[in-house]
Each structure stands twice: as C-alpha cells, then as structure tokens.
Design a protein around this motif. Structure first.
Motif, PDB file in Angstrom:
ATOM      1  N   ALA A  46      -6.244 -22.616  38.306  1.00 16.59           N
ATOM      2  CA  ALA A  46      -5.998 -23.938  37.728  1.00 16.59           C
ATOM      3  C   ALA A  46      -4.524 -24.327  37.782  1.00 16.59           C
ATOM      4  O   ALA A  46      -4.191 -25.476  38.087  1.00 16.59           O
ATOM      5  N   ILE A  49      -3.669 -25.493  41.211  1.00 23.56           N
ATOM      6  CA  ILE A  49      -4.339 -26.758  41.534  1.00 23.56           C
ATOM      7  C   ILE A  49      -3.665 -27.928  40.823  1.00 23.56           C
ATOM      8  O   ILE A  49      -3.461 -28.996  41.420  1.00 23.56           O
ATOM      9  N   ILE A  53      -2.004 -31.166  42.642  1.00 25.18           N
ATOM     10  CA  ILE A  53      -2.417 -32.534  42.333  1.00 25.18           C
ATOM     11  C   ILE A  53      -1.192 -33.410  42.037  1.00 25.18           C
ATOM     12  O   ILE A  53      -1.119 -34.574  42.443  1.00 25.18           O
ATOM     13  N   PRO A 211     -15.863 -26.804  32.303  1.00 25.41           N
ATOM     14  CA  PRO A 211     -16.182 -27.135  33.702  1.00 25.41           C
ATOM     15  C   PRO A 211     -17.080 -26.105  34.378  1.00 25.41           C
ATOM     16  O   PRO A 211     -17.883 -26.454  35.243  1.00 25.41           O
ATOM     17  N   ARG A 288      -8.108 -37.134  40.351  1.00 19.56           N
ATOM     18  CA  ARG A 288      -8.156 -35.783  40.910  1.00 19.56           C
ATOM     19  C   ARG A 288      -8.224 -34.729  39.801  1.00 19.56           C
ATOM     20  O   ARG A 288      -8.931 -33.720  39.940  1.00 19.56           O
ATOM     21  N   LEU A 289      -7.513 -34.935  38.706  1.00 18.74           N
ATOM     22  CA  LEU A 289      -7.600 -34.004  37.584  1.00 18.74           C
ATOM     23  C   LEU A 289      -9.022 -33.965  37.029  1.00 18.74           C
ATOM     24  O   LEU A 289      -9.573 -32.885  36.752  1.00 18.74           O
ATOM     25  N   GLU A 291     -11.779 -34.772  38.572  1.00 20.45           N
ATOM     26  CA  GLU A 291     -12.681 -34.151  39.553  1.00 20.45           C
ATOM     27  C   GLU A 291     -12.678 -32.632  39.404  1.00 20.45           C
ATOM     28  O   GLU A 291     -13.674 -31.967  39.666  1.00 20.45           O
ATOM     29  N   PHE A 292     -11.555 -32.084  38.976  1.00 13.72           N
ATOM     30  CA  PHE A 292     -11.443 -30.640  38.745  1.00 13.72           C
ATOM     31  C   PHE A 292     -12.023 -30.234  37.392  1.00 13.72           C
ATOM     32  O   PHE A 292     -12.255 -29.057  37.140  1.00 13.72           O
TER      33      PHE A 292
END
Length: 327
Positions: A46, A49, A53, A211, A288-289, A291-292
C-alpha cells in the motif's frame, strides 16, 4: 532589558536575518535532485502504491520526482528508525502508518528511538478501514445481533486476526472492551488466512482489512456488519460504522502519511506538504485511491504530527490489554 542584552540582540540580528534568508532560498530551490522515500514494506504494498498514485501530481508541482527505498521489517519500525537517523537535509522522507507511529511504539521499542519524537509530520495521505465480517449463515443482521449472541455464548466468542499486534488483532480487543466481554483471539499469518477462517466457520468473526473482503461481501460469501472507522467507507457506503451500530468510542483506520527527520527545514516540509495536499484534492488522484480501496484523508504538518501522537496514546492501553509484549 539591560544594555548588554540589547547589544547582544543587535549583534546577533544580521546572522539571524541571513539564516532566515538562506532557509527561504533553500526552500525556493528545493528539490534540486530526486528525493528518497523510505518504505517499511515490500515493493507493491500500500505504501508503494499510494506514492505512485501521488507521483504524477507531485512531479508536476515540484521540479524533481522521488525514488522509493524499501526496507521491510518490524512492522515498519526498521524503516522509521533509518529515516529518523537520515540527514535532515530535505531529501529523506518515510511513508509511515498506524503500525509504525501508532501501534509500533508499544510493540517494537528500540533504545534511543521514539518515532513521534524523532520524526515529524509532512502530510497525512489516506486511510482504509477494517470491516467486521462473519458468515451469512450465522444469521447476524447487525452488530447488535452479534453482541447478543456473544453475551449469551461467551465460549463461542472467537475472533481472528492477521497476526499478533496487527490492527485486526487490536480491533478485536477493543471490541471486547467496548462490549465488556473477554473474547478469544486466534491469530493467523496474514489477512487472507484470517478471512478463510471466517469463511470456513473456524472463527465467529474478524475485524480485518476492508478492501480485502469487499469482493466476498458483495458476492454474498461474507456478511459485513460494520466498518471500524468513525466515518463510512466509500466502497460500501450503506454499511454503518461501529459507532453508528452502537459501539461507542470505536474508531480504527489503517492510515498512511509522509514524515521526515525532525530537524528537516520547515520551509521544505511546508512546500512538500502543500504539493501533497494539492494532489489529494485532484479528482484523478481521488479516483485512483478509491479504486485501490482507500479514501483520501489529508492533514497538514502540525495537524498530522498531533494526530500521530494521539494515535500512539490511544493504542497504548489496547496493546497492554492484548498482552502483546514490547521488545
């Protein structure tokens, strides 16, 4: 004021002005080369990522980009200690999180190192909640249903976690404290086996990474009763928070941010923080955050530093209640 004191102040005046001017010039030209971001986990996690982003927006705001230096170990505390000992020259930063600056100080004590003393906040970036999950076949439709079952069947009150000292472990301990029941903790080696234990009926419930279980929840394989954070999660907006479900003073989120060695020049910290906060307001970054599975959770330097210290204070009693041994 005495004559000697007045004379000393006037004597020091030009040097103070020059020092302030030099700091302003340094901030204006910063960065003049790529800057390092330490990460307390393996590549692809994370922390990696989130920085990837943010990268397009940060590169647009600043003259140079960053490079990631992965140093996994001790729940992020190894990387935190390396960051604290790095030169405070504005070119060394760390992606920190709940493990390194909230829970970790109580679990992984190192002589001469205190994360929330030796590191200072640049910006809080994002958060992900845990999710209280159980099997649909157990028939619980709310947290209240689960609590009623636990109180009537305390021997069956088992919960799993991704390991001792993780937020999923301590979330379960906090839950037991809030409802006044001592729950039985069963640790697993990560979130995936913990979730599998719920699916197989081996444990009653888990409060683990939201998630990771969202797909099974949407497919009806798992029943989600609440999220652990104080606000609802964007991915499952109809799911109540633990507080909304009747569990007072329950607020757990896996948060992430950027910190720097404490002596890093303030103008540099302010400049980088402003760039991060601009990035977090960008719709493309927010998309994008999410989506993760994360939500942007921006805070500036002073507020983030205060938040980290409050998190450390919050987790101390929970860690002690969990019987997790600090080293």
């Amino acid at each position: 004021m005495t004559h000697a004191t007045r004379r000393a102040l006037f004597a020091g005046g030009p040097s103070l002005v020059l020092a302030g001017h030099a700091a302003a010039q340094s901030a204006a030209s910063w960065p003049d080369k790529p800057w390092r971001v330490l990460v307390g986990g393996a590549p692809g996690g994370a922390s990696d990522i989130f920085m990837r982003i943010l990268e397009p927006s940060l590169r647009e705001s600043l003259a140079h980009g960053f490079w990631l230096d992965n140093r996994p170990g001790a729940g992020g505390m190894l990387a935190a200690e390396i960051a604290a000992q790095a030169p405070a020259d504005g070119y060394n930063f760390l992606v920190n999180h709940i493990a390194s600056n909230g829970i970790g100080p109580h679990l992984h004590r190192r002589a001469g190192f205190e994360p929330n003393r030796d590191l200072t906040g640049v910006a809080r970036i994002a958060s992900m909640p845990n999710c209280l999950i159980t099997l649909p076949s157990r028939g619980f439709n709310s947290v209240s249903d689960l609590v009623a079952f636990i109180r009537a069947n305390p021997r069956a009150a088992t919960f799993g976690s991704a390991g001792v000292g993780t937020s999923s472990h301590l979330s379960g301990v906090m839950f037991g404290q809030r409802i006044g029941v001592e729950l039985t903790h069963i640790p697993y080696r990560g979130t995936a086996p913990n979730m599998q234990a719920v699916l197989s009926g081996e444990i009653l419930f888990a409060i683990d990474n939201a998630p990771a279980s969202a797909q099974q929840v949407r497919a009806g394989m798992l029943k989600a009763l609440a999220v652990s954070s104080a606000t609802r999660w964007s991915q499952l907006p109809d799911l109540p928070t633990m507080q909304e479900a009747g569990i007072a003073d329950f607020d757990v989120a896996s948060w992430y941010g950027l910190v720097a060695p404490s002596a890093t020049p303030r103008p540099v910290i302010e400049k980088l923080s402003a760039a991060i906060l601009r990035a977090l307001a960008d719709p493309a970054t927010i998309r994008r955050l999410r989506e993760f599975g994360a939500d942007p959770w921006p805070l500036g330097p002073a507020e983030y530093t205060a938040f980290m210290r409050a998190e450390e204070a919050k987790w101390g009693p929970i860690v002690r209640a969990a019987g997790a041994t600090a080293n």
